[in-house]
Design an enzyme around this catalytic site. Structure first.
Site, PDB file in Angstrom:
ATOM      1  N   GLU A  11       4.255   7.259  12.192  1.00 43.09           N
ATOM      2  CA  GLU A  11       5.450   6.768  11.741  1.00 43.09           C
ATOM      3  C   GLU A  11       6.646   7.743  11.408  1.00 43.09           C
ATOM      4  O   GLU A  11       6.395   8.831  11.166  1.00 43.09           O
ATOM      5  CB  GLU A  11       5.087   6.374  10.190  1.00 43.09           C
ATOM      6  CG  GLU A  11       4.022   5.031  10.166  1.00 43.09           C
ATOM      7  CD  GLU A  11       3.488   4.731   8.721  1.00 43.09           C
ATOM      8  OE1 GLU A  11       4.190   5.480   7.693  1.00 43.09           O
ATOM      9  OE2 GLU A  11       2.314   4.205   8.709  1.00 43.09           O
ATOM     10  N   ASP A  21      11.583   6.913  -2.011  1.00 41.98           N
ATOM     11  CA  ASP A  21      10.864   8.035  -1.963  1.00 41.98           C
ATOM     12  C   ASP A  21      10.928   9.062  -2.919  1.00 41.98           C
ATOM     13  O   ASP A  21      12.105   9.232  -3.547  1.00 41.98           O
ATOM     14  CB  ASP A  21      11.422   8.610  -0.338  1.00 41.98           C
ATOM     15  CG  ASP A  21      10.915   7.746   0.446  1.00 41.98           C
ATOM     16  OD1 ASP A  21       9.737   7.819   0.768  1.00 41.98           O
ATOM     17  OD2 ASP A  21      11.950   7.356   1.410  1.00 41.98           O
ATOM     18  N   TYR A  63       0.934  -2.889   5.403  1.00 44.57           N
ATOM     19  CA  TYR A  63       0.999  -1.428   4.609  1.00 44.57           C
ATOM     20  C   TYR A  63       0.647  -1.603   3.308  1.00 44.57           C
ATOM     21  O   TYR A  63       1.515  -2.329   2.474  1.00 44.57           O
ATOM     22  CB  TYR A  63       2.574  -0.903   4.899  1.00 44.57           C
ATOM     23  CG  TYR A  63       2.755   0.625   4.607  1.00 44.57           C
ATOM     24  CD1 TYR A  63       2.466   1.066   3.400  1.00 44.57           C
ATOM     25  CD2 TYR A  63       3.249   1.630   5.296  1.00 44.57           C
ATOM     26  CE1 TYR A  63       2.436   2.282   2.890  1.00 44.57           C
ATOM     27  CE2 TYR A  63       3.429   2.958   5.058  1.00 44.57           C
ATOM     28  CZ  TYR A  63       3.047   3.185   3.636  1.00 44.57           C
ATOM     29  OH  TYR A  63       3.254   4.488   3.539  1.00 44.57           O
TER      30      TYR A  63
END
Lengths: 265, 406
Positions: free
Chosen positions: A48, A59, A173
């Site tokens: 990725e 994040d 995911y």
């Protein structure tokens, strides 16, 4: 069948795939291609490649840091495509571009997908595109044969998991914990993740399931990926780079960490 | 009283939370359940008489509504043209319009059983309003604020702390509102089960822009009633400042269908629209996605968010509410920008002519009078939304004046 699907087909049932996240252009622009190839040699099954964004709101500090460094290093979308092309000269490892929607939108969604395909990209993960907003990119991704991979989280309903399964190609995911990206202490990555993955597996039947967020060792991976098809590591790699770069041997330290993630010590 | 219900022509947002091509909910999957729950609860609350009563009663008894519509006779004389009125949101409890929304969202949080509130703040007015509403209802409150803004707005940091809120300094990026918003969203992602995020402007994912507009609509409704009472008709011009755009939307919204009203939004040009140090998103921005919605943004060719600059911490944001982006594209609202210097001149003028020291945000709206007033005639009615008072900005104002004098 594209490279991602091939990889899952070939793996068989008893092994777990390892997908590694790396911010393109971190720690420097020249390192990215070598790191990807080194990751593959040391056990990575999927890459990725992060497209840095100035405001990565899902994040934690680690990936925020690597994104800032990469932007300061002068990363651009064209350079990222160039890196993928370089890798493709030597490797068929599946490459997924991962990043926020704004830089993609700015580049032009259709042009972005076409250029990604041409460079040899296999899929896209865009964390700020939930199923509802998929329309902004789905058709262009499809036209360019890019797998669009959706995320599910512990608070995702069964119904939404089924939708994510329907709309994803390649894999789904699975965000193991509620929170932002970043390595967590062992206790946090707990048995509850396994119960969550069990629920995911009953709802997601078309696609393999990869689990990420908070994995920093082979033990974590074995522990939480037991019900999944594989696991994803990102922040722990960035942290390892941060700790060693630019000291002599920083790459071999990183690669031995990657090896240990997949195979244990 | 028999009321003839007029059919609204302007019906945005649509069901997906879009204002034309702007808006939406561009957030991580983890936040989707929270946003869906919020949207459902907001719809229920809107139709719940008890909620409406409680909200209205708090606005009346605690916030101090309705706020006055003041005829600015000396300012009117100064320009010697049309009649200038001020909608006095500066008279609200805590000193700015922000409290309308903070109270509304705290009531929603309480309905949803959330005991922990987070917020982000630039100038600190939204942080103070949120801390105030949390104190009033005994809720835990964490406010994210850029470290640079904490210096610029120290007084508001002290106010929030005194009100029992925890102010968390944000040291990433530009250390201003944009980065405080990123941190607030990260907190929300991590604590979504227990935490209610009070967004302070008409930005963020749907339903926030719609909800924040709803809690501020009272500004425009009161204005309409008051100007009809005083003048027997609609105003000719409405002027408000636009950072994210909350005071402006609340003020404009009840007039959007009234096509005879010229509506003007004023952004912060900073050192100038083309100076590279600006917060004029509508003039210099391009469509993009930040903090959960698609709107105009200051961004680079590569889609990286650029730093905004304004002397006003409250306008120092590289984005703008999606509804404003749509109103710009529709041509319904005219957006312009004024510089730091022009805003500061307006602070001085309003202070000396009307005895009102406006917030620096508000001063941007006033500065536009220099351009607007020469075009007006004696019978024109101009209403400015005086969105907040300048006490909080006295440090910045004094420093600016001292530097100019030396």
């Amino acid at each position: 069948m594209n490279r991602i699907q091939n990889t899952f087909t070939e793996k068989g049932n008893d092994s777990k795939l390892m997908s590694l996240f790396l911010t393109a252009g971190f720690p420097d622009l020249d390192a990215t291609v070598d790191l990807i190839l080194g990751f593959e040699k040391n056990g990575a099954d999927i890459i990725e490649l992060g497209m840095p964004f100035s405001d990565p709101l899902a994040d934690g500090p680690t990936i925020q840091y690597s994104s800032d460094v990469a932007i300061q290093n002068g990363i651009t979308m064209e350079k990222i495509f160039g890196m993928v092309k370089e890798v493709r000269k030597q490797s068929e490892i599946p490459i997924i571009l991962m990043g926020y929607m704004n830089p993609v939108l700015r580049y032009g969604v259709e042009k972005f997908c076409a250029r990604a395909e041409e460079a040899g990209v296999d899929g896209l993960i865009i964390p700020d595109i939930p199923i509802e907003e998929g329309g902004i990119i789905e058709q262009h991704a499809k036209n360019s044969k890019l797998s669009l991979i959706y995320l599910v989280a512990p608070n995702t309903s069964d119904e939404r998991m089924k939708q994510a399964d329907e709309k994803s190609q390649g894999f789904v995911y699975c965000v193991s914990v509620t929170g932002v990206t970043g390595a967590r202490e062992g206790e946090e990555v707990s048995k509850s993740v396994n119960r969550f993955i069990e629920r995911v597996k009953t709802n997601i039947t078309h696609n393999p399931v990869m689990v990420g967020f908070g994995i920093k060792s082979h033990e974590d991976a074995v522990d939480i990926a037991s019900n999944a098809d594989g696991f994803i590591v990102g922040s722990a790699l960035i942290d390892t780079i941060k700790k060693n770069y630019p000291n002599e041997g920083w790459q071999s330290a990183l690669f031995s960490f990657v090896h240990s993630l997949k195979f244990g010590n | 009283m028999s009321t003839k219900t007029k059919t609204k022509k302007y019906t945005f947002p649509d069901e997906r939370g879009y204002y034309g091509k702007f808006g939406g909910k561009f957030v991580p999957e983890i936040l989707i359940p929270a946003i869906q729950e919020l949207e459902a609860e907001f719809q229920k609350a809107k139709n719940d008489e008890t909620f409406q009563k409680e909200f209205k009663s708090l606005l009346d008894e605690y916030v101090g509504r309705p706020t006055k519509l003041t005829f600015a006779n000396r300012l009117t004389e100064h320009y010697g043209k049309g009649k200038i009125y001020l909608k006095r949101e500066d008279l609200c409890h805590t000193g700015a319009h922000k409290i309308n929304n903070a109270i509304g969202q705290v009531l929603l949080a309480r309905r949803m059983g959330k005991k922990r509130i987070i917020a982000e703040t630039g100038a600190g007015q939204h942080g103070v309003a949120t801390a105030t509403a949390c104190a009033k209802f005994g809720l835990d409150c964490v406010v994210y604020m850029g470290e640079e803004d904490m210096v610029r707005q120290k007084l508001n940091v002290d106010r929030m702390t005194l009100l029992g809120a925890e102010v968390r300094g944000v040291s990433s990026g530009s250390k201003t509102l944009k980065d405080a918003t990123n941190e607030a969203i990260r907190d929300w992602v991590t604590n979504v089960d227990t935490t209610f995020y009070i967004i302070g402007s008409v930005v963020g994912p749907h339903p926030y822009p719609m909800m924040v507009r709803y809690f501020h609509e009272v500004i425009g409704r009161e204005t309409k009633n008051q100007v009809h009472e005083y003048e027997g008709r609609n105003p000719d011009h409405l002027v408000a400042c636009v950072g994210g755009g909350s005071n402006a939307i609340g003020f404009f919204y009840p007039f959007i269908d009234d096509e005879d009203v010229n509506i003007i939004g004023i952004e912060a040009a900073g050192f100038g629209v083309d100076s590279g140090q600006t917060a004029a998103t509508m003039s210099k921005g391009t469509p993009g996605i930040l903090h959960g919605s698609l709107s105009y943004l200051l961004q680079s060719e590569e889609g990286q968010i650029e730093l905004a600059h304004s002397i006003s911490a409250g306008l120092d944001y590289p984005g703008v509410g999606p509804e404003h982006a749509h109103l710009k594209d529709l041509g319904r609202v005219n957006y312009h920008a004024v510089t730091d210097d022009e805003a500061m001149d307006a602070v001085k003028l309003l202070s000396k002519t009307e005895g009102i020291i406006p917030a620096l945000e508000t001063a941007h709206a006033f500065a536009w009078l220099e351009k607007l007033m020469p075009e007006t005639s004696k019978d024109d009615i101009i209403i400015l939304n005086c969105s907040g008072r300048g006490d909080k900005d006295m440090g910045t104002i004094s420093e600016f004046i001292r530097e100019k004098e030396n």
